[in-house]
Design an enzyme around this catalytic site. Structure first.
Site, short mmCIF file in Angstrom:
data_model
loop_
_atom_site.label_atom_id
_atom_site.label_comp_id
_atom_site.label_asym_id
_atom_site.label_seq_id
_atom_site.Cartn_x
_atom_site.Cartn_y
_atom_site.Cartn_z
N HIS A 1 -11.61 -3.35 10.49
CA HIS A 1 -10.33 -4.15 10.09
C HIS A 1 -10.04 -5.21 11.15
O HIS A 1 -9.17 -5.08 11.94
CB HIS A 1 -9.16 -3.15 10.00
N CYS B 1 0.56 -7.95 12.21
CA CYS B 1 0.73 -8.09 13.82
C CYS B 1 0.07 -9.53 14.27
O CYS B 1 -0.47 -9.67 15.36
CB CYS B 1 -0.11 -7.01 14.43
N ASP C 1 -9.27 -10.70 8.32
CA ASP C 1 -8.93 -9.28 7.93
C ASP C 1 -10.01 -8.38 8.18
O ASP C 1 -9.79 -7.18 8.82
CB ASP C 1 -8.26 -9.30 6.51
N ARG D 1 3.04 -11.88 -0.71
CA ARG D 1 1.64 -12.35 -0.41
C ARG D 1 1.34 -13.65 -1.01
O ARG D 1 1.68 -14.06 -1.98
CB ARG D 1 0.52 -11.37 -0.81
N ARG E 1 0.99 -1.29 -0.04
CA ARG E 1 -0.15 -0.02 0.02
C ARG E 1 0.87 1.18 -0.26
O ARG E 1 1.83 1.39 0.62
CB ARG E 1 -1.01 0.09 1.13
N LYS F 1 -9.39 -3.20 0.74
CA LYS F 1 -9.45 -1.97 1.65
C LYS F 1 -10.28 -0.88 1.42
O LYS F 1 -10.86 -0.08 2.00
CB LYS F 1 -7.72 -1.45 1.90
N TYR G 1 -1.12 -3.81 -7.58
CA TYR G 1 -0.67 -4.47 -6.43
C TYR G 1 -1.70 -4.47 -5.33
O TYR G 1 -2.08 -3.46 -4.84
CB TYR G 1 0.62 -4.25 -5.95
N SER H 1 -1.75 -4.19 10.28
CA SER H 1 -1.32 -5.24 9.26
C SER H 1 0.13 -5.90 9.67
O SER H 1 1.12 -4.98 10.47
CB SER H 1 -0.93 -4.53 8.15
#
Length: 609
Positions: free
Chosen positions: A244, A268, A291, A387, A73, A224, A215, A266
């Site tokens: 989230h 974590c 997510d 990913r 991002r 998102k 991406y 993200s």
């Protein structure tokens, strides 16, 4: 399926206008079929953009390597373009809608020349669920189409649900690399330079305009962009929550189940927790989502959640059989890998996978790479934000309720982040509003998931929504308070907890082993919801007694006392940082209740000192 078969006049006109602007060579509607998916993948393998993996080791799977400028991002190029800057708030980049649309319209003009435009009708959530929403993404990226086919419900059934005049969120996307006659990508990932990347959201008109990046969350606009930034605005206006958050199901040895959501920045450990394999005999954890959670009140007054996604877009590095066995199984077939390393036998490898690189691999930049553990400066073979895109239905821990259109009833909400000190292993808020306060002060070490923020520094990430809130975050805090006030039955609101698996000693040693051992904390959360947990009131909230959580092997009694101690001085420093650097950002939009909670926390800490 052809454009002519679309029965929604508004959609057809919107599509025709964008075709006229971007001038693609042809237009194809994504029908959601496996045949079309295979056809798109075959074409990308043939032109060198994708590599088919070993069918014996990763059947039905492929690997893509992106451009180095297009790996995560890009928060500095992400805009919330509301009518006023105040509406976007202090945590979002803002540009006036007229100005931004003018800039982007100029970039879109002719941008799909030499390419195919794909029309992707997609449902976030089970098709027809009262909590679901429909979007339509127009893109010139077959990579995006294939990922969206895994991550969302795509195709004819969505158009049938939309009907002739149903509501959809319009999503524009282009990689921003038109092709001249006879020109081809020649196996090179197409994207625009960083200064031409835009991920733009228009809250008032509920539009998403993305340009220049192919991406992840920049391009898979259901993720998102719709599921959080635009959905958070819809949720505010319609009285629900778009968050989230993971969703998991936990069942005790007696067979009683509860559902828990959790918000973590993200990288974590959200995915790891959602797919956790408990180390406590008799306990079971199952996955609903890893997510995003959309939550609405049900007829019985409880808060119900759906996972609006259909797949996992997980961070590969660090995912191993020990850390997340279920994720590896989910990604063992029919998976798209991006920016991991390729082995000689056409399998994938990444740092933290649990074993050394097998010989020479091809790294994410496309170069030969041989592991050298003695060289501490060696760059990784897989990008830190590499990913896997895997179908959720392939996850061994997937809960039977994961696609229930009614959602699942939530008993507990967890907040957390990477904090090496101060924040204890777990504590619970005193009530819903106090839980909103805890959510508003979440902080975490920055990770590789954000390309343009220095990794390793601590930043506040309220509700783990800092990069994803589609409007003024002070108003977002108020919306959470309003949800609490609007609850049909206050006693049925989920209990709110703050967890921290990432405590370290002064020497940098982990105090808590994490992964499957986190089930011990979940057990205390479960018992707390049951009213049977051993607990004690403290200046920061309700905490376990020192013997309330069974100690894992290797965790001493002293470690446990450290993990469950209230660090008075550390918390006073935390209060000062919140008061000086965090809350002032929100000005008059900060709810007065939260400022009062901060004052109360400080007074409680000083009294305890």
């Amino acid at each position: 399926m052809t454009v002519q078969e679309i029965k929604h006049d508004g959609l057809k006109k919107w599509l025709a206008d964008f075709v006229s602007l971007t001038t693609p060579d042809e237009v194809v509607v994504a029908d959601g079929s496996s045949a079309q998916y295979d056809e798109l993948i075959d074409a990308q393998v043939a032109c060198g953009l994708a590599t088919r993996l070993n069918p014996e080791k990763k059947p039905g799977s492929v690997l893509y390597l992106s451009d180095p400028s297009d790996v995560a991002r890009v928060e500095k190029r992400t805009y919330i373009s509301s009518e006023t800057q105040e509406s976007a708030g202090p945590t979002n980049n803002w540009m006036a809608p007229a100005e931004l649309k003018k800039e982007m319209t100029a970039l879109y003009r002719g941008c799909m020349k030499g390419r195919t435009m794909y029309v992707i009708p997609f449902s976030m959530g089970p098709i027809g669920s009262p909590i679901s929403k429909i979007g339509v993404e127009l893109t010139d990226s077959p990579y995006v189409v294939c990922n969206m086919m895994i991550m969302t419900r795509v195709g004819k059934k969505v158009l049938e649900q939309l009907g002739t005049d149903g509501y959809f969120v319009p999503c524009y996307h282009s990689v921003g690399k038109p092709l001249a006659k006879g020109e081809a990508d020649n196996g090179k990932w197409p994207c625009a330079p960083m200064d031409q990347k835009y991920i733009s959201h228009f809250p008032e008109t509920r539009e998403i305009w993305s340009y220049g990046s192919g991406y992840g969350g920049n391009a898979l606009l259901g993720k998102k962009c719709l599921a959080l930034r635009i959905a958070s605005v819809l949720a505010r206006d319609e009285g629900w929550l778009a968050e989230h958050m993971l969703i998991l199901k936990i069942t005790n040895p007696e067979g009683k189940s509860r559902f828990v959501t959790g918000a973590f920045p993200s990288a974590c450990g959200k995915t790891n927790l959602a797919m956790l394999v408990p180390t406590i005999p008799g306990w079971k954890v199952e996955t609903v989502g890893d997510d995003i959670a959309w939550m609405k009140f049900g007829a019985d007054g409880r808060l119900y959640a759906i996972n609006p996604e259909a797949g996992f877009f997980g961070v590969a590095p660090g995912t191993s059989d020990d850390s997340n066995h279920n994720a590896l199984v989910a990604a063992s077939s029919n998976t798209i890998f991006t920016n991991v390393a390729l082995t000689e036998d056409k399998d994938v490898w990444w740092e933290g996978i649990g074993y050394d690189a097998p010989g020479t691999v091809i790294d994410w930049n496309g170069n030969p790479w041989t592991q050298n553990k003695a060289d501490k400066s060696q760059k990784p073979a897989a990008h830190p934000n590499a990913r896997f895109t895997a179908p959720a239905k392939q996850c061994p821990s997937i809960a039977s309720e994961w696609e229930d259109p009614r959602g699942v009833p939530i008993s507990a909400i967890l907040f957390g982040g990477r904090r090496p000190k101060t924040i204890p292993l777990v504590h619970r808020s005193n009530d819903w509003n106090h839980g909103v306060f805890l959510g508003s002060i979440v902080g975490s070490e920055v990770t590789a998931a954000a390309l343009d923020v220095k990794a390793g520094t601590i930043r506040r990430d309220p509700f783990a929504m800092l990069p994803f809130c589609g409007y003024n975050m002070g108003d977002y805090f108020q919306h959470w308070l309003d949800i609490g006030h609007a609850a049909p039955d206050q006693d049925k609101l989920p209990k709110i907890f703050y967890v921290n698996w990432f405590r370290k000693t002064a020497e940098g040693k982990w105090l808590w082993p994490g992964y499957g051992e986190n089930s011990r904390v979940l057990k205390w959360v479960f018992e707390n919801c049951e009213g049977t947990a051993k607990s004690v009131e403290t200046p920061i909230g309700v905490m376990p007694t020192y013997d309330a959580i069974d100690r894992p092997e290797g965790v001493t009694e002293e470690d446990m006392k450290e993990l469950l101690a209230v660090d008075i001085d550390g918390w006073l420093s935390e209060v000062q940082d919140i008061r000086t650097n965090h809350y002032p950002k929100f000005g008059k939009h900060l709810p007065s209740e939260l400022a009062t909670f901060l004052d109360t926390l400080e007074a409680n800490l000083k009294a305890a000192k």
